[in-house]
Scaffold this motif. Sequence first.
Motif, PDB file in Angstrom:
ATOM      1  N   VAL A 189       0.853  -1.182   0.000  1.00  0.00           N
ATOM      2  CA  VAL A 189       0.000   0.000   0.000  1.00  0.00           C
ATOM      3  C   VAL A 189       0.892   1.235   0.000  1.00  0.00           C
ATOM      4  O   VAL A 189       1.809   1.353   0.806  1.00  0.00           O
ATOM      5  CB  VAL A 189      -0.910   0.029   1.255  1.00  0.00           C
ATOM      6  CG1 VAL A 189      -1.787   1.270   1.250  1.00  0.00           C
ATOM      7  CG2 VAL A 189      -1.730  -1.227   1.361  1.00  0.00           C
ATOM      8  N   SER A 190       0.624   2.147  -0.929  1.00  0.00           N
ATOM      9  CA  SER A 190       1.317   3.435  -0.961  1.00  0.00           C
ATOM     10  C   SER A 190       0.273   4.512  -0.747  1.00  0.00           C
ATOM     11  O   SER A 190      -0.803   4.466  -1.341  1.00  0.00           O
ATOM     12  CB  SER A 190       1.988   3.661  -2.316  1.00  0.00           C
ATOM     13  OG  SER A 190       2.977   2.685  -2.536  1.00  0.00           O
ATOM     14  N   GLY A 191       0.593   5.464   0.113  1.00  0.00           N
ATOM     15  CA  GLY A 191      -0.373   6.521   0.388  1.00  0.00           C
ATOM     16  C   GLY A 191       0.219   7.563   1.292  1.00  0.00           C
ATOM     17  O   GLY A 191       1.440   7.782   1.294  1.00  0.00           O
ATOM     18  N   TYR A 192      -0.648   8.203   2.083  1.00  0.00           N
ATOM     19  CA  TYR A 192      -0.228   9.318   2.921  1.00  0.00           C
ATOM     20  C   TYR A 192      -0.837   9.200   4.308  1.00  0.00           C
ATOM     21  O   TYR A 192      -2.002   8.782   4.454  1.00  0.00           O
ATOM     22  CB  TYR A 192      -0.678  10.646   2.303  1.00  0.00           C
ATOM     23  CG  TYR A 192      -0.211  10.818   0.880  1.00  0.00           C
ATOM     24  CD1 TYR A 192       1.071  11.265   0.603  1.00  0.00           C
ATOM     25  CD2 TYR A 192      -1.061  10.516  -0.187  1.00  0.00           C
ATOM     26  CE1 TYR A 192       1.506  11.414  -0.697  1.00  0.00           C
ATOM     27  CE2 TYR A 192      -0.635  10.654  -1.495  1.00  0.00           C
ATOM     28  CZ  TYR A 192       0.655  11.102  -1.743  1.00  0.00           C
ATOM     29  OH  TYR A 192       1.084  11.228  -3.035  1.00  0.00           O
ATOM     30  N   LEU A 193      -0.056   9.562   5.305  1.00  0.00           N
ATOM     31  CA  LEU A 193      -0.570   9.792   6.655  1.00  0.00           C
ATOM     32  C   LEU A 193      -0.600  11.304   6.817  1.00  0.00           C
ATOM     33  O   LEU A 193       0.440  11.969   6.725  1.00  0.00           O
ATOM     34  CB  LEU A 193       0.339   9.160   7.716  1.00  0.00           C
ATOM     35  CG  LEU A 193       0.281   7.644   7.858  1.00  0.00           C
ATOM     36  CD1 LEU A 193       1.284   7.166   8.892  1.00  0.00           C
ATOM     37  CD2 LEU A 193      -1.110   7.173   8.240  1.00  0.00           C
ATOM     38  N   ARG A 213       8.705   5.658   5.121  1.00  0.00           N
ATOM     39  CA  ARG A 213       8.046   6.966   5.023  1.00  0.00           C
ATOM     40  C   ARG A 213       8.973   7.973   4.350  1.00  0.00           C
ATOM     41  O   ARG A 213      10.182   7.878   4.452  1.00  0.00           O
ATOM     42  CB  ARG A 213       7.572   7.462   6.380  1.00  0.00           C
ATOM     43  CG  ARG A 213       8.638   7.949   7.302  1.00  0.00           C
ATOM     44  CD  ARG A 213       8.025   8.536   8.550  1.00  0.00           C
ATOM     45  NE  ARG A 213       9.056   8.814   9.535  1.00  0.00           N
ATOM     46  CZ  ARG A 213       8.858   9.441  10.652  1.00  0.00           C
ATOM     47  NH1 ARG A 213       7.641   9.839  10.949  1.00  0.00           N
ATOM     48  NH2 ARG A 213       9.836   9.671  11.488  1.00  0.00           N
ATOM     49  N   ASP A 214       8.332   8.905   3.649  1.00  0.00           N
ATOM     50  CA  ASP A 214       9.056   9.964   2.950  1.00  0.00           C
ATOM     51  C   ASP A 214       8.473  11.298   3.433  1.00  0.00           C
ATOM     52  O   ASP A 214       7.318  11.614   3.152  1.00  0.00           O
ATOM     53  CB  ASP A 214       8.872   9.804   1.438  1.00  0.00           C
ATOM     54  CG  ASP A 214       9.579  10.880   0.645  1.00  0.00           C
ATOM     55  OD1 ASP A 214      10.400  11.614   1.233  1.00  0.00           O
ATOM     56  OD2 ASP A 214       9.312  10.990  -0.567  1.00  0.00           O
ATOM     57  N   THR A 215       9.265  12.055   4.175  1.00  0.00           N
ATOM     58  CA  THR A 215       8.779  13.308   4.773  1.00  0.00           C
ATOM     59  C   THR A 215       9.104  14.534   3.921  1.00  0.00           C
ATOM     60  O   THR A 215       8.947  15.660   4.381  1.00  0.00           O
ATOM     61  CB  THR A 215       9.401  13.500   6.180  1.00  0.00           C
ATOM     62  OG1 THR A 215      10.824  13.479   6.057  1.00  0.00           O
ATOM     63  CG2 THR A 215       8.942  12.433   7.125  1.00  0.00           C
ATOM     64  N   GLY A 216       9.514  14.324   2.706  1.00  0.00           N
ATOM     65  CA  GLY A 216      10.013  15.395   1.861  1.00  0.00           C
ATOM     66  C   GLY A 216       9.087  16.547   1.582  1.00  0.00           C
ATOM     67  O   GLY A 216       9.356  17.676   1.975  1.00  0.00           O
ATOM     68  N   GLU A 217       7.970  16.397   0.906  1.00  0.00           N
ATOM     69  CA  GLU A 217       7.244  17.522   0.341  1.00  0.00           C
ATOM     70  C   GLU A 217       5.981  17.928   1.095  1.00  0.00           C
ATOM     71  O   GLU A 217       5.296  18.844   0.675  1.00  0.00           O
ATOM     72  CB  GLU A 217       6.886  17.201  -1.125  1.00  0.00           C
ATOM     73  CG  GLU A 217       6.076  15.924  -1.267  1.00  0.00           C
ATOM     74  CD  GLU A 217       5.928  15.479  -2.711  1.00  0.00           C
ATOM     75  OE1 GLU A 217       4.815  15.611  -3.226  1.00  0.00           O
ATOM     76  OE2 GLU A 217       6.934  15.023  -3.275  1.00  0.00           O
ATOM     77  N   THR A 252       3.855  19.277   4.609  1.00  0.00           N
ATOM     78  CA  THR A 252       4.009  19.955   5.892  1.00  0.00           C
ATOM     79  C   THR A 252       3.087  19.366   6.955  1.00  0.00           C
ATOM     80  O   THR A 252       3.386  19.434   8.137  1.00  0.00           O
ATOM     81  CB  THR A 252       3.717  21.459   5.759  1.00  0.00           C
ATOM     82  OG1 THR A 252       2.403  21.629   5.233  1.00  0.00           O
ATOM     83  CG2 THR A 252       4.740  22.134   4.888  1.00  0.00           C
ATOM     84  N   ASN A 253       1.962  18.818   6.534  1.00  0.00           N
ATOM     85  CA  ASN A 253       1.003  18.278   7.499  1.00  0.00           C
ATOM     86  C   ASN A 253       0.965  16.742   7.499  1.00  0.00           C
ATOM     87  O   ASN A 253      -0.013  16.148   7.921  1.00  0.00           O
ATOM     88  CB  ASN A 253      -0.399  18.832   7.227  1.00  0.00           C
ATOM     89  CG  ASN A 253      -0.954  18.349   5.901  1.00  0.00           C
ATOM     90  OD1 ASN A 253      -0.201  17.938   5.022  1.00  0.00           O
ATOM     91  ND2 ASN A 253      -2.263  18.410   5.758  1.00  0.00           N
ATOM     92  N   GLY A 254       2.021  16.086   7.043  1.00  0.00           N
ATOM     93  CA  GLY A 254       2.062  14.622   7.015  1.00  0.00           C
ATOM     94  C   GLY A 254       3.209  14.137   6.162  1.00  0.00           C
ATOM     95  O   GLY A 254       4.160  14.867   5.904  1.00  0.00           O
ATOM     96  N   PHE A 255       3.107  12.915   5.701  1.00  0.00           N
ATOM     97  CA  PHE A 255       4.177  12.349   4.881  1.00  0.00           C
ATOM     98  C   PHE A 255       3.648  11.172   4.079  1.00  0.00           C
ATOM     99  O   PHE A 255       2.577  10.626   4.353  1.00  0.00           O
ATOM    100  CB  PHE A 255       5.372  11.919   5.750  1.00  0.00           C
ATOM    101  CG  PHE A 255       4.973  11.185   7.001  1.00  0.00           C
ATOM    102  CD1 PHE A 255       4.742   9.826   6.997  1.00  0.00           C
ATOM    103  CD2 PHE A 255       4.860  11.876   8.197  1.00  0.00           C
ATOM    104  CE1 PHE A 255       4.391   9.167   8.151  1.00  0.00           C
ATOM    105  CE2 PHE A 255       4.502  11.211   9.357  1.00  0.00           C
ATOM    106  CZ  PHE A 255       4.268   9.850   9.342  1.00  0.00           C
ATOM    107  N   ALA A 256       4.432  10.824   3.050  1.00  0.00           N
ATOM    108  CA  ALA A 256       4.093   9.670   2.204  1.00  0.00           C
ATOM    109  C   ALA A 256       4.554   8.398   2.932  1.00  0.00           C
ATOM    110  O   ALA A 256       5.554   8.404   3.652  1.00  0.00           O
ATOM    111  CB  ALA A 256       4.774   9.784   0.850  1.00  0.00           C
ATOM    112  N   ILE A 257       3.818   7.329   2.712  1.00  0.00           N
ATOM    113  CA  ILE A 257       4.136   6.075   3.403  1.00  0.00           C
ATOM    114  C   ILE A 257       3.917   4.904   2.463  1.00  0.00           C
ATOM    115  O   ILE A 257       3.016   4.931   1.618  1.00  0.00           O
ATOM    116  CB  ILE A 257       3.284   5.943   4.689  1.00  0.00           C
ATOM    117  CG1 ILE A 257       3.779   4.796   5.561  1.00  0.00           C
ATOM    118  CG2 ILE A 257       1.817   5.749   4.374  1.00  0.00           C
ATOM    119  CD1 ILE A 257       3.257   4.850   6.973  1.00  0.00           C
ATOM    120  N   THR A 258       4.784   3.915   2.569  1.00  0.00           N
ATOM    121  CA  THR A 258       4.634   2.674   1.816  1.00  0.00           C
ATOM    122  C   THR A 258       4.707   1.530   2.821  1.00  0.00           C
ATOM    123  O   THR A 258       5.654   1.446   3.612  1.00  0.00           O
ATOM    124  CB  THR A 258       5.749   2.511   0.770  1.00  0.00           C
ATOM    125  OG1 THR A 258       5.724   3.650  -0.094  1.00  0.00           O
ATOM    126  CG2 THR A 258       5.558   1.246  -0.054  1.00  0.00           C
TER     127      THR A 258
END
Length: 185
Positions: free
Chosen positions: A46-50, A90-94, A96-102
């Motif tokens: 699963v790829s998405g965002y928290l 997790r990728d916290t790059g782009e 401000t209110n969360g991050f990408a997660i796989t």
Amino acid sequence: MAKLGKVNLVNEKESDGADVEVTSYPVEKGVPITDHVQRKPETTSVSGYLLGKTANSDYEYLKKQAYAGNLLTYTGRKVAKDVIITKIDRDTGEFTNGFAITISLQEIRIAKSPWVKKKVKTAGKKKKANKKKTTKKSSKVYHKVKKGDTYWGCARKYGTTVSALRRLNPWPDRRIPIGVKMRIK
């Protein structure tokens, strides 16, 4: 939106896979091929965002579940029950209110026993369990009289005296009935 355990996440992409392991050795003619194929656990990625204020605590919760090996249920486009988290990135790059997660999930196959506990039927009210009465074991010993048995022969056989046998039994020496139980001790 998707849900993994108690965490809501915005899923962008889901993929799943089903693998089998097949023997690399020759198979005899006539032997079922299914005996040489083993199913592997299904996997889901699963790829998405928290997102939001709880993104960091949700991530920590998912890490904790992964480290503990707890069984979770994933509900998105696909439903996967009894899965564990095998990898979480997790990728916290782009953002401000969360991050990408796989997240990588693997199915855990729970074995079911064919054994079933037998149900005991109880009729009406339950009875109180009675305490078992302790009974003395009888120390009496008997011998079934056969043709030719005498007090003297039985005394020798059982290690007692003729006078003790006369006291315990009502029969005269020469008239012991055949088939009766003679008391020895």
